[in-house]
Write a protein that holds these residues in place. Structure first.
Motif, PDB file in Angstrom:
ATOM      1  N   ILE A 117       0.841  -1.207   0.000  1.00  0.00           N
ATOM      2  CA  ILE A 117       0.000   0.000   0.000  1.00  0.00           C
ATOM      3  C   ILE A 117       0.874   1.255   0.000  1.00  0.00           C
ATOM      4  CG2 ILE A 117      -1.658   1.345   1.350  1.00  0.00           C
ATOM      5  CD1 ILE A 117      -2.865  -1.307   2.289  1.00  0.00           C
ATOM      6  N   SER A 118       1.930   1.244   0.799  1.00  0.00           N
ATOM      7  CA  SER A 118       2.820   2.407   0.876  1.00  0.00           C
ATOM      8  C   SER A 118       3.509   2.676  -0.453  1.00  0.00           C
ATOM      9  CB  SER A 118       3.864   2.208   1.967  1.00  0.00           C
ATOM     10  OG  SER A 118       3.252   2.144   3.222  1.00  0.00           O
ATOM     11  N   SER A 119       3.999   1.633  -1.116  1.00  0.00           N
ATOM     12  CA  SER A 119       4.680   1.850  -2.387  1.00  0.00           C
ATOM     13  C   SER A 119       3.695   2.231  -3.491  1.00  0.00           C
ATOM     14  CB  SER A 119       5.471   0.609  -2.782  1.00  0.00           C
ATOM     15  OG  SER A 119       4.604  -0.484  -3.012  1.00  0.00           O
ATOM     16  N   LEU A 120       2.489   1.684  -3.457  1.00  0.00           N
ATOM     17  CA  LEU A 120       1.500   2.005  -4.479  1.00  0.00           C
ATOM     18  C   LEU A 120       1.008   3.446  -4.358  1.00  0.00           C
ATOM     19  CD1 LEU A 120      -0.105   0.773  -6.823  1.00  0.00           C
ATOM     20  CD2 LEU A 120      -1.829   0.080  -5.180  1.00  0.00           C
ATOM     21  N   ASN A 121       0.923   3.948  -3.116  1.00  0.00           N
ATOM     22  CA  ASN A 121       0.425   5.310  -2.880  1.00  0.00           C
ATOM     23  C   ASN A 121       1.526   6.323  -2.626  1.00  0.00           C
ATOM     24  OD1 ASN A 121      -2.643   5.031  -2.731  1.00  0.00           O
ATOM     25  ND2 ASN A 121      -1.907   3.332  -1.494  1.00  0.00           N
ATOM     26  N   ASN A 122       2.776   5.878  -2.693  1.00  0.00           N
ATOM     27  CA  ASN A 122       3.929   6.752  -2.458  1.00  0.00           C
ATOM     28  C   ASN A 122       3.829   7.435  -1.089  1.00  0.00           C
ATOM     29  OD1 ASN A 122       6.385   7.858  -3.088  1.00  0.00           O
ATOM     30  ND2 ASN A 122       5.528   9.567  -4.254  1.00  0.00           N
ATOM     31  N   LEU A 123       3.562   6.635  -0.067  1.00  0.00           N
ATOM     32  CA  LEU A 123       3.456   7.146   1.303  1.00  0.00           C
ATOM     33  C   LEU A 123       4.822   7.080   1.979  1.00  0.00           C
ATOM     34  CD1 LEU A 123       0.185   5.401   2.513  1.00  0.00           C
ATOM     35  CD2 LEU A 123       0.456   7.752   1.747  1.00  0.00           C
ATOM     36  N   HIS A 124       5.165   8.132   2.662  1.00  0.00           N
ATOM     37  CA  HIS A 124       6.419   8.175   3.413  1.00  0.00           C
ATOM     38  C   HIS A 124       6.081   8.392   4.881  1.00  0.00           C
ATOM     39  CE1 HIS A 124       8.648   8.257  -0.301  1.00  0.00           C
ATOM     40  NE2 HIS A 124       7.899   9.275  -0.707  1.00  0.00           N
ATOM     41  N   GLY A 125       6.446   7.452   5.722  1.00  0.00           N
ATOM     42  CA  GLY A 125       6.211   7.598   7.150  1.00  0.00           C
ATOM     43  C   GLY A 125       4.849   7.099   7.598  1.00  0.00           C
ATOM     44  N   GLY A 126       4.015   6.660   6.698  1.00  0.00           N
ATOM     45  CA  GLY A 126       2.718   6.105   7.075  1.00  0.00           C
ATOM     46  C   GLY A 126       1.710   7.116   7.563  1.00  0.00           C
ATOM     47  N   VAL A 127       1.869   8.384   7.211  1.00  0.00           N
ATOM     48  CA  VAL A 127       0.939   9.416   7.654  1.00  0.00           C
ATOM     49  C   VAL A 127      -0.280   9.409   6.737  1.00  0.00           C
ATOM     50  CG1 VAL A 127       0.634  11.887   8.047  1.00  0.00           C
ATOM     51  CG2 VAL A 127       2.832  10.817   8.526  1.00  0.00           C
ATOM     52  N   LEU A 128      -1.457   9.268   7.343  1.00  0.00           N
ATOM     53  CA  LEU A 128      -2.706   9.250   6.593  1.00  0.00           C
ATOM     54  C   LEU A 128      -3.562  10.452   6.977  1.00  0.00           C
ATOM     55  CD1 LEU A 128      -3.666   5.484   6.990  1.00  0.00           C
ATOM     56  CD2 LEU A 128      -2.479   6.565   5.089  1.00  0.00           C
ATOM     57  N   GLN A 129      -4.395  10.898   6.057  1.00  0.00           N
ATOM     58  CA  GLN A 129      -5.327  11.989   6.299  1.00  0.00           C
ATOM     59  C   GLN A 129      -6.744  11.427   6.201  1.00  0.00           C
ATOM     60  OE1 GLN A 129      -4.368  15.119   7.084  1.00  0.00           O
ATOM     61  NE2 GLN A 129      -2.227  14.499   6.909  1.00  0.00           N
ATOM     62  N   VAL A 130      -7.626  11.882   7.059  1.00  0.00           N
ATOM     63  CA  VAL A 130      -9.023  11.448   7.012  1.00  0.00           C
ATOM     64  C   VAL A 130      -9.613  11.897   5.680  1.00  0.00           C
ATOM     65  CG1 VAL A 130     -11.290  11.692   8.085  1.00  0.00           C
ATOM     66  CG2 VAL A 130      -9.256  11.535   9.507  1.00  0.00           C
ATOM     67  N   GLY A 131     -10.291  10.980   5.001  1.00  0.00           N
ATOM     68  CA  GLY A 131     -10.873  11.277   3.700  1.00  0.00           C
ATOM     69  C   GLY A 131      -9.956  10.951   2.538  1.00  0.00           C
ATOM     70  N   GLN A 132      -8.734  10.613   2.819  1.00  0.00           N
ATOM     71  CA  GLN A 132      -7.771  10.266   1.773  1.00  0.00           C
ATOM     72  C   GLN A 132      -8.169   8.923   1.147  1.00  0.00           C
ATOM     73  OE1 GLN A 132      -3.818   9.868   3.326  1.00  0.00           O
ATOM     74  NE2 GLN A 132      -2.885   9.508   1.338  1.00  0.00           N
ATOM     75  N   GLU A 133      -8.045   8.828  -0.153  1.00  0.00           N
ATOM     76  CA  GLU A 133      -8.314   7.569  -0.825  1.00  0.00           C
ATOM     77  C   GLU A 133      -7.002   6.854  -1.075  1.00  0.00           C
ATOM     78  OE1 GLU A 133     -10.728   7.763  -4.263  1.00  0.00           O
ATOM     79  OE2 GLU A 133     -12.432   8.592  -3.193  1.00  0.00           O
ATOM     80  N   LEU A 134      -6.920   5.624  -0.596  1.00  0.00           N
ATOM     81  CA  LEU A 134      -5.729   4.814  -0.776  1.00  0.00           C
ATOM     82  C   LEU A 134      -5.975   3.764  -1.841  1.00  0.00           C
ATOM     83  CD1 LEU A 134      -4.602   4.101   2.897  1.00  0.00           C
ATOM     84  CD2 LEU A 134      -3.615   5.725   1.293  1.00  0.00           C
ATOM     85  N   ALA A 135      -5.011   3.612  -2.717  1.00  0.00           N
ATOM     86  CA  ALA A 135      -5.073   2.537  -3.695  1.00  0.00           C
ATOM     87  C   ALA A 135      -4.602   1.261  -3.013  1.00  0.00           C
ATOM     88  CB  ALA A 135      -4.194   2.854  -4.900  1.00  0.00           C
ATOM     89  N   VAL A 136      -5.401   0.206  -3.157  1.00  0.00           N
ATOM     90  CA  VAL A 136      -5.099  -1.086  -2.534  1.00  0.00           C
ATOM     91  C   VAL A 136      -5.026  -2.111  -3.655  1.00  0.00           C
ATOM     92  CG1 VAL A 136      -5.963  -2.820  -0.912  1.00  0.00           C
ATOM     93  CG2 VAL A 136      -6.325  -0.401  -0.441  1.00  0.00           C
ATOM     94  N   PRO A 137      -3.978  -2.964  -3.674  1.00  0.00           N
ATOM     95  CA  PRO A 137      -3.903  -3.979  -4.723  1.00  0.00           C
ATOM     96  C   PRO A 137      -5.184  -4.814  -4.770  1.00  0.00           C
ATOM     97  CG  PRO A 137      -1.860  -3.908  -3.478  1.00  0.00           C
ATOM     98  CD  PRO A 137      -2.833  -3.023  -2.767  1.00  0.00           C
ATOM     99  N   GLN A 138      -5.655  -5.075  -5.970  1.00  0.00           N
ATOM    100  CA  GLN A 138      -6.936  -5.734  -6.164  1.00  0.00           C
ATOM    101  C   GLN A 138      -6.950  -7.164  -5.611  1.00  0.00           C
ATOM    102  OE1 GLN A 138      -8.169  -5.959 -10.244  1.00  0.00           O
ATOM    103  NE2 GLN A 138     -10.325  -6.054  -9.688  1.00  0.00           N
ATOM    104  N   ARG A 139      -5.822  -7.798  -5.521  1.00  0.00           N
ATOM    105  CA  ARG A 139      -5.804  -9.180  -5.015  1.00  0.00           C
ATOM    106  C   ARG A 139      -6.214  -9.261  -3.550  1.00  0.00           C
ATOM    107  NH1 ARG A 139      -0.055 -11.027  -3.293  1.00  0.00           N
ATOM    108  NH2 ARG A 139       0.953  -9.037  -2.966  1.00  0.00           N
ATOM    109  N   TYR A 140      -6.107  -8.151  -2.815  1.00  0.00           N
ATOM    110  CA  TYR A 140      -6.544  -8.147  -1.415  1.00  0.00           C
ATOM    111  C   TYR A 140      -8.030  -7.832  -1.273  1.00  0.00           C
ATOM    112  CZ  TYR A 140      -1.590  -8.129  -0.304  1.00  0.00           C
ATOM    113  OH  TYR A 140      -0.254  -8.457  -0.197  1.00  0.00           O
TER     114      TYR A 140
END
Length: 118
Positions: free
Chosen positions: A93-116
């Protein structure tokens, strides 16, 4: 008896000074610049051809997940893939969304690999 004495003769210190002519400076500059230019050209050719060919890139299919209040990457990974190792899911998830440090924002849409999400 007669003795012959040999006295050391003083060596006159004639130091020659190295002087480069204009042509010598050009040759020396070319000798220094040639390996550098070759390395830059090789890196440009080798790196450019690797990036230009997209033949080996596998297509990635993904779904999106909305971040809700209190969500963390760990909780999202546990929800979407309870049987998988959460660390692997978080890494994807971090590499797909280019997240650094795991900081998330409420309302943010995260791309999740379809196999999950299947």
């Amino acid at each position: 008896m007669s003795t012959i004495g040999i006295a050391p003769t003083p060596i006159v210190g004639t130091r020659t000074r190295l002087r480069l002519t204009r042509r010598g400076r050009r040759v020396l500059s070319a000798l220094v610049a040639a390996p550098i230019a070759f390395a830059i050209a090789y890196a440009g050719i080798a790196g450019g051809s690797a990036l230009a060919s997209g033949e080996h890139a596998a297509p990635v299919h993904f779904e999106t997940v909305m971040v809700m209040p209190g969500d963390t990457l760990w909780s999202i990974a546990g929800e979407i893939a309870p049987a998988a190792d959460p660390r692997d899911v978080i890494d994807e998830i971090s590499s797909l969304n280019n997240l650094h440090g795991g900081v998330l924002q409420v309302g943010q849409e995260l791309a999740v690999p379809q196999r999950y999400t299947d």
